[in-house]
Design a protein around this motif. Sequence first.
Motif, PDB file in Angstrom:
ATOM      1  N   ARG A 233    -117.443  -8.178  39.200  1.00 54.04           N
ATOM      2  CA  ARG A 233    -118.400  -8.625  40.223  1.00 54.04           C
ATOM      3  C   ARG A 233    -119.770  -8.858  39.595  1.00 54.04           C
ATOM      4  NH1 ARG A 233    -122.603  -7.147  42.559  1.00 54.04           N
ATOM      5  NH2 ARG A 233    -122.588  -5.123  41.510  1.00 54.04           N
ATOM      6  N   GLU A 234    -120.185  -7.933  38.746  1.00 55.37           N
ATOM      7  CA  GLU A 234    -121.482  -8.079  38.084  1.00 55.37           C
ATOM      8  C   GLU A 234    -121.503  -9.332  37.214  1.00 55.37           C
ATOM      9  OE1 GLU A 234    -121.839  -4.435  35.981  1.00 55.37           O
ATOM     10  OE2 GLU A 234    -122.582  -3.302  37.714  1.00 55.37           O
ATOM     11  N   ALA A 235    -120.398  -9.595  36.517  1.00 54.36           N
ATOM     12  CA  ALA A 235    -120.330 -10.770  35.642  1.00 54.36           C
ATOM     13  C   ALA A 235    -120.382 -12.063  36.443  1.00 54.36           C
ATOM     14  CB  ALA A 235    -119.051 -10.722  34.806  1.00 54.36           C
ATOM     15  N   MET A 236    -119.902 -12.012  37.692  1.00 56.99           N
ATOM     16  CA  MET A 236    -119.929 -13.207  38.547  1.00 56.99           C
ATOM     17  C   MET A 236    -121.252 -13.370  39.271  1.00 56.99           C
ATOM     18  SD  MET A 236    -116.036 -13.335  40.106  1.00 56.99           S
ATOM     19  CE  MET A 236    -116.235 -11.832  41.057  1.00 56.99           C
ATOM     20  N   GLY A 237    -122.090 -12.348  39.261  1.00 48.26           N
ATOM     21  CA  GLY A 237    -123.410 -12.445  39.858  1.00 48.26           C
ATOM     22  C   GLY A 237    -123.410 -12.558  41.367  1.00 48.26           C
ATOM     23  N   VAL A 238    -122.452 -11.903  42.040  1.00 46.61           N
ATOM     24  CA  VAL A 238    -122.393 -11.930  43.504  1.00 46.61           C
ATOM     25  C   VAL A 238    -122.623 -10.525  44.048  1.00 46.61           C
ATOM     26  CG1 VAL A 238    -120.945 -13.969  43.737  1.00 46.61           C
ATOM     27  CG2 VAL A 238    -119.867 -11.741  43.405  1.00 46.61           C
ATOM     28  N   PRO A 239    -123.252 -10.412  45.228  1.00 48.14           N
ATOM     29  CA  PRO A 239    -123.539  -9.084  45.793  1.00 48.14           C
ATOM     30  C   PRO A 239    -122.312  -8.357  46.323  1.00 48.14           C
ATOM     31  CG  PRO A 239    -125.048 -10.752  46.665  1.00 48.14           C
ATOM     32  CD  PRO A 239    -123.942 -11.483  45.981  1.00 48.14           C
ATOM     33  N   HIS A 240    -121.265  -9.112  46.691  1.00 51.21           N
ATOM     34  CA  HIS A 240    -120.077  -8.502  47.289  1.00 51.21           C
ATOM     35  C   HIS A 240    -118.808  -9.020  46.624  1.00 51.21           C
ATOM     36  CE1 HIS A 240    -123.205  -8.452  50.490  1.00 51.21           C
ATOM     37  NE2 HIS A 240    -122.748  -7.217  50.690  1.00 51.21           N
ATOM     38  N   LEU A 241    -117.771  -8.189  46.624  1.00 52.57           N
ATOM     39  CA  LEU A 241    -116.492  -8.553  46.027  1.00 52.57           C
ATOM     40  C   LEU A 241    -115.512  -8.965  47.126  1.00 52.57           C
ATOM     41  CD1 LEU A 241    -114.825  -8.485  43.272  1.00 52.57           C
ATOM     42  CD2 LEU A 241    -113.854  -6.361  44.193  1.00 52.57           C
ATOM     43  N   ASN A 242    -115.123 -10.237  47.107  1.00 54.94           N
ATOM     44  CA  ASN A 242    -114.053 -10.724  47.977  1.00 54.94           C
ATOM     45  C   ASN A 242    -112.747 -10.607  47.189  1.00 54.94           C
ATOM     46  OD1 ASN A 242    -116.053 -11.678  49.896  1.00 54.94           O
ATOM     47  ND2 ASN A 242    -116.352 -13.422  48.523  1.00 54.94           N
ATOM     48  N   ALA A 243    -111.688 -10.109  47.820  1.00 55.96           N
ATOM     49  CA  ALA A 243    -110.476  -9.868  47.029  1.00 55.96           C
ATOM     50  C   ALA A 243    -109.231  -9.818  47.904  1.00 55.96           C
ATOM     51  CB  ALA A 243    -110.611  -8.565  46.239  1.00 55.96           C
ATOM     52  N   ILE A 244    -108.094 -10.113  47.269  1.00 57.41           N
ATOM     53  CA  ILE A 244    -106.773  -9.932  47.857  1.00 57.41           C
ATOM     54  C   ILE A 244    -106.014  -8.945  46.970  1.00 57.41           C
ATOM     55  CG2 ILE A 244    -104.582 -11.019  48.467  1.00 57.41           C
ATOM     56  CD1 ILE A 244    -106.055 -13.643  48.825  1.00 57.41           C
TER      57      ILE A 244
END
Length: 522
Positions: A233-244
């Motif tokens: 998540r940190e590497a993608m630079g997004v505040p929240h993790l969307n996941a399946i």
Amino acid sequence: MGESEGTAVPRRRHAASILVALSALAACSAGPSTRPVIAVRGDGEQPSAATVPSGSREVPPLESYETPGLSWSSCTDSARARMGASAPAGAWEYECSQLTVRLDVPSRPGRGNLGMSLLRVGTGGSPLVVVGEAGGEPGTLKAARLAASLPATVLSTFTLIGVDRRGTGESDPVQCVPDAARVGIVEADPGAESNEDLVDAYTLASRECVLDMENRLPGVDSWRASADLEQLREAMGVPHLNAIGFGEGSRVLTLYASRFPDRIGRMVFDGAPDPTLDATAVAQTRAVAADETFSAFQKDCVVRGCPLGAGATDRYKALLDALRDKPLRGGDFDLTPGTATEAVLAGLADRSRWGALAEAIVAAEGGDGAKLSAFVEPLLLEQDEDPPRIDAGIITACNDTTNRVPPERVAGLTEDWRAKHPLFGAYFARKLLACGPFPVPQAVKVPRLVGAPPMLVLTTAADPVTPREGAERAAQALPAGVVVGWQGGGHGALGQSACATKAAEEFLVEAKAPSSGTVCPP
């Protein structure tokens, strides 16, 4: 799996062969939260939207991602080679990358590194991480297949990012179980009077893995896999993790939610393990569910006019007896009662391959074991770019629990369950021997998850891997778990039930949570 930067482990991999196909099924309706009534409507109907469960947080907005620290390159050809003949049709393009994550074993907290393999597909601006099962198809390939069965709006809203969780696929894989132990575990006859040979096989597996991996062995578990997702998540630079999360991969997401509650995005669990039962109780529920799934398979056989017909159960039992007298010899392993049981369970889990499973059983009756053995090959054989799956499956499962069942207790359960659950009871009882020889892991104190946005939990009525009742209890353990139940059979509803897939689409794309207790017809 390497502990230091740049360390690589030579390996060959086995191309996955599980085909996930979208079945055009009927739509669903909302019912009461306890044993809702199925109301089959026209194909144009959609899951009804409901208000967010009281007391929960709002579903987070979607956010764009960037991966400046990751180098992506085309891996379409290699991904399709790994999937083999069952690769999705169409001009799908895949890109792959590697993320370095912390090994973080108990003896060296926060230290050591390993590589985590990633695959992305889709054109959407928001990331949707795909997490699979430690003993199943690697998450990178799961994402590649999933792209072919999800609605177009999901792929235009999200970019799927498949993760080979630690120890699996191309993520510095675990490959320490000797061939003799792998074959011994799978070929072992569930109907055997003694468990001694199976205990010996698991003991050999444990001894060699402890010697080969040393202090890295405790690092292959779901707790640390959840921390890997936070680094992603940190590497993608997004505040929240969307996941399946698929099956046991859902445990990784629940641990992530407990550890990083402010980072929870839009999460879907397609089958989830029961968090309330110990290993023995889970094994028995799986034995019951596997029997139920075989019954559903037999009914499906009758409807489709498959060659087994209404006699599927009796013919399967007769096949095991025949193999007990005369196994069918193979190149890398033989088709024995144990191998056949393992193959049938693998086939039952994949709803899209029920037709192939029926044909394989008939072929084995005629002396050709190749088709049935093909269901087991991913567990046992390394080929192309994927290692045998059994290694990471056993080690992760044993590192995820401190529970160890003594052999004498297993012997009693085997006899009891053989009588109570004739098809698969003995098999699941004997699987309780697996962790006995492995080191007991250091217990982890999991933070209690108090507040969270709604999380969608899909269940399947006849699921031999994550039984429906257990998945429902997993949803109840969440602050705002929302259940959509498919009345079908197999392991997982996403991409199999049009109704369940639509519910997931609306939740992920539009943040619409369906009424908990929504039921999708078979």
